[in-house]
Design a protein around this motif. Structure first.
Motif, short mmCIF file in Angstrom:
data_model
loop_
_atom_site.label_atom_id
_atom_site.label_comp_id
_atom_site.label_asym_id
_atom_site.label_seq_id
_atom_site.Cartn_x
_atom_site.Cartn_y
_atom_site.Cartn_z
N SER A 30 0.98 -1.25 -0.10
CA SER A 30 -0.08 0.01 -0.03
C SER A 30 0.83 1.23 0.02
N TYR A 31 0.42 2.26 -0.56
CA TYR A 31 0.87 3.70 -0.36
C TYR A 31 -0.05 4.44 0.28
N GLY A 32 0.30 4.42 1.61
CA GLY A 32 -0.75 5.21 2.53
C GLY A 32 -1.98 4.26 2.59
N ALA A 33 -3.22 5.04 2.40
CA ALA A 33 -4.19 4.43 2.27
C ALA A 33 -4.80 3.57 1.04
N ASN A 34 -3.90 3.64 0.17
CA ASN A 34 -3.96 3.18 -1.24
C ASN A 34 -3.47 1.78 -1.39
N HIS A 35 -4.22 0.58 -1.16
CA HIS A 35 -3.98 -0.69 -1.51
C HIS A 35 -3.54 -1.00 -2.99
N VAL A 36 -2.41 -0.87 -3.24
CA VAL A 36 -1.89 -1.12 -4.73
C VAL A 36 -1.65 -2.52 -5.10
N LEU A 37 -1.07 -3.36 -4.34
CA LEU A 37 -0.73 -4.63 -4.87
C LEU A 37 -1.63 -5.70 -3.99
N GLY A 54 -1.60 -4.45 -18.45
CA GLY A 54 -2.70 -3.81 -17.59
C GLY A 54 -2.88 -2.64 -18.02
N PRO A 55 -4.09 -1.92 -17.63
CA PRO A 55 -4.28 -0.51 -17.51
C PRO A 55 -3.64 0.32 -16.74
N SER A 56 -3.29 1.57 -17.39
CA SER A 56 -2.70 2.60 -16.53
C SER A 56 -3.24 2.57 -14.68
N GLY A 57 -2.17 2.67 -13.74
CA GLY A 57 -2.54 2.65 -12.67
C GLY A 57 -2.80 1.38 -11.66
N CYS A 58 -3.04 0.41 -12.83
CA CYS A 58 -3.07 -1.09 -12.08
C CYS A 58 -2.00 -1.61 -11.20
N GLY A 59 -0.88 -1.05 -11.42
CA GLY A 59 0.15 -1.54 -10.27
C GLY A 59 1.32 -2.08 -10.81
N LYS A 60 1.66 -2.24 -12.40
CA LYS A 60 2.57 -2.86 -13.08
C LYS A 60 4.08 -1.98 -12.59
N THR A 61 4.04 -0.95 -12.57
CA THR A 61 5.38 -0.25 -12.09
C THR A 61 5.71 -0.53 -10.67
N THR A 62 4.83 -0.50 -10.01
CA THR A 62 4.82 -0.88 -8.49
C THR A 62 5.47 -2.17 -8.29
N LEU A 63 4.87 -3.11 -9.15
CA LEU A 63 5.41 -4.33 -8.85
C LEU A 63 6.72 -4.78 -9.58
N ASP A 176 10.44 -1.25 -17.92
CA ASP A 176 9.37 -0.73 -17.53
C ASP A 176 8.97 0.31 -18.75
N GLU A 177 7.97 -0.25 -19.73
CA GLU A 177 7.35 0.55 -20.90
C GLU A 177 8.50 1.08 -21.70
N PRO A 178 9.62 0.18 -22.03
CA PRO A 178 10.75 0.63 -22.70
C PRO A 178 10.33 1.22 -24.14
N THR A 209 3.98 -3.36 -20.14
CA THR A 209 3.53 -2.55 -20.90
C THR A 209 1.66 -2.51 -20.97
N HIS A 210 1.06 -1.43 -21.25
CA HIS A 210 -0.17 -1.55 -21.39
C HIS A 210 -0.87 -1.71 -22.75
N ASP A 211 0.35 -2.07 -23.82
CA ASP A 211 -0.09 -2.38 -24.91
C ASP A 211 -0.22 -3.76 -25.23
N1 LIG Z 1 5.09 6.55 -5.03
C1 LIG Z 1 3.89 6.72 -4.83
N2 LIG Z 1 3.13 7.26 -3.99
C2 LIG Z 1 1.69 7.01 -3.68
N3 LIG Z 1 0.97 6.38 -4.75
C3 LIG Z 1 1.79 5.79 -5.88
C4 LIG Z 1 3.11 6.14 -5.82
N4 LIG Z 1 3.49 5.44 -6.98
C5 LIG Z 1 2.08 4.90 -7.59
N5 LIG Z 1 1.39 5.17 -6.82
C6 LIG Z 1 -0.17 4.74 -7.18
O1 LIG Z 1 -0.19 3.45 -7.31
C7 LIG Z 1 -1.00 2.91 -8.21
C8 LIG Z 1 -0.50 2.10 -8.92
O2 LIG Z 1 0.68 2.74 -9.81
P1 LIG Z 1 1.72 2.37 -10.83
O3 LIG Z 1 2.77 3.25 -11.26
O4 LIG Z 1 2.32 0.93 -10.12
O5 LIG Z 1 0.88 1.90 -12.00
P2 LIG Z 1 1.05 1.33 -13.56
O6 LIG Z 1 0.27 0.24 -13.89
O7 LIG Z 1 2.61 1.25 -13.70
O8 LIG Z 1 0.30 2.52 -14.44
P3 LIG Z 1 0.86 3.45 -15.70
O9 LIG Z 1 0.51 2.34 -16.93
O10 LIG Z 1 0.25 4.51 -15.89
O11 LIG Z 1 2.66 3.40 -15.68
C9 LIG Z 1 -1.63 4.34 -8.67
O12 LIG Z 1 -2.79 4.44 -8.30
C10 LIG Z 1 -0.67 5.13 -8.64
O13 LIG Z 1 -1.34 6.46 -8.49
#
Ligand SMILES: Nc1ncnc2c1ncn2[C@@H]1O[C@H](COP(=O)(O)OP(=O)(O)OP(=O)(O)O)[C@@H](O)[C@H]1O
Ligand SMILES: [Mg+2]
Length: 367
Positions: A30-37, A54-63, A176-178, A209-211
């Motif tokens: 989680s990032y704060g209250a945002n449960h991302v993975l 997956g679509p933008s914001g789904c957590g790919k970069t985070t993972l 990451d989306e190179p 990728t999201h493509d």
């Molecule tokens: N450092 C951070 N602090 C707080 N929230 C974050 C942070 N990085 C990402 N998030 C949030 O975590 C969620 C997942 O982000 P992430 O960057 O993993 O998405 P993504 O799948 O890579 O999207 P994209 O295709 O747009 O790159 C999003 O809701 C984003 O706003």
């Protein structure tokens, strides 16, 4: 020592690459209250070219950052080559990451950009020289070693970023989306080059990728993600033919997804869409509340006959190789792709047509 055979043979010397598998186990982040993975579990085989799609914001970069060691999980662990690396910093993980904005040093030559990470690691000069030369040869940029990034095309800069990461000999390569900064034509070219390079190195690679076309064309397997959860893992064909749920069905290619009601019994079962009844193939297992899913190319405009239903064409897109029709059937619209051959005539908007769904193409998905 692996010998890598291609048009131009390249030999990886010294500490040869030994591909390692990656395992992510029950990870929550989680990032704060945002449960991302959310309870992410995943296995990438040694030497595999794997995609997170997956679509933008789904957590790919985070993972991806979690695997590289730039993010910490709240729960769960990451294993590289069977070893738990969850507590290791990025530079101790044998993992190299190419970031989306590949951020080359503008004031350094291509050569220095690639050498930089090796100098940081305080490798002997002779070894640095050898590794930089090899990495540049691998990406086909030896002849541009003295240029600065501003004197390169986008695709060449992208290859420098890959060379820079490959030079440190990671056991796992994370991208990451190179290709996202490249124009459409260059993307196609560079993605082939990346695939070739990955094959030559035999390096375990995870590509974000999201493509879907990008993921389909270069990766062995794909993990489809949505809202922080892995939806399905499979080869491009498996995901397309046997989507596990409605999200995967709709994210990978066009799909008709129809809500209706199962009526009748036995061999007389039908799927009711308003006043239209679609025959259900005998033996189909339909979970309660399931929707009917099929691809536009699996519907055929036919004459009236058994298994056919009728509808009215409400729009038409001639796309060259095929024509995509929107056909209103029982209050919903379905897409039908008809291949186009020389001499064919198109159906007209407003025309009533009979159509049939290939029984083997019908999928029943409840969620
Ligand atoms: N450092 C951070 N602090 C707080 N929230 C974050 C942070 N990085 C990402 N998030 C949030 O975590 C969620 C997942 O982000 P992430 O960057 O993993 O998405 P993504 O799948 O890579 O999207 P994209 O295709 O747009 O790159 C999003 O809701 C984003 O706003
Ligand atoms: Mg991202």
């Amino acid at each position: 020592m692996p010998e890598i055979v291609q048009n131009e043979p390249v030999r990886v010397r010294g500490d040869a690459l030994q591909p390692l598998g990656v395992r992510v186990e029950n990870v929550d982040l989680s990032y704060g209250a945002n449960h991302v993975l959310k309870d992410v579990t995943l296995d990438v085989a040694p030497g595999e070219f794997f995609a997170f799609l997956g679509p933008s914001g789904c957590g790919k970069t985070t993972l991806l950052r979690l695997i590289a060691g730039f993010n910490q999980a709240d729960r769960g662990r990451v294993l590289v080559g069977g070893e738990d690396v969850s507590r290791l910093p990025p530079w101790k993980r044998d993992v190299g990451m190419v970031f989306q904005s590949y951020a080359l040093w503008p004031h350094m030559t291509v050569w220095r950009n690639v050498a930089f990470g090796l100098e940081e690691r305080r490798l002997p000069r002779a070894q640095i020289k050898q590794r930089v030369a090899e990495a540049l040869e691998l990406v086909g940029l030896s002849h541009l070693a003295d240029r600065r990034p501003s004197q390169l095309s986008g695709g060449q800069q992208q290859r420098v970023a890959v060379a820079r990461t490959v030079a440190i000999r990671p056991k796992v390569l994370l991208l990451d989306e190179p290709l996202s900064n490249l124009d459409a034509k260059l993307r196609v070219q560079v993605r082939r080059e990346l695939r070739d390079l990955q094959q030559r190195l035999g390096i375990t690679t995870i590509f974000v990728t999201h493509d879907q076309e990008e993921a389909n064309t270069i990766c062995d397997r794909i993990a489809v993600m949505n809202e922080g959860k892995i939806q399905q893992v499979g080869t491009p064909l498996e995901l397309y033919q046997r989507p596990a749920n409605l999200f995967v069905a709709s994210f990978l290619g066009a799909a008709n997804i129809l809500s209706g009601e199962v009526v009748g019994a036995g061999s007389d079962r039908a799927f009711r869409l308003g006043e239209v009844f679609l025959p259900i193939p005998p033996g189909a297992t339909i979970p309660p509340g399931a929707k009917l899913v099929f691809r536009p190319q699996d519907v055929q405009i036919t004459g009236k006959g058994s298994g056919a239903f009728s509808g009215t064409i409400v729009h038409r897109e001639f796309l060259g190789a095929m024509t995509r029709y929107g056909v209103r059937v029982g209050g919903t619209e379905i897409l039908i792709d008809a291949p186009f051959h020389a001499g064919d005539r198109l159906h007209e908007v407003g025309q009533e047509v009979a159509a049939m769904v290939a029984p083997e193409a019908m999928l029943w998905l409840a969620s």
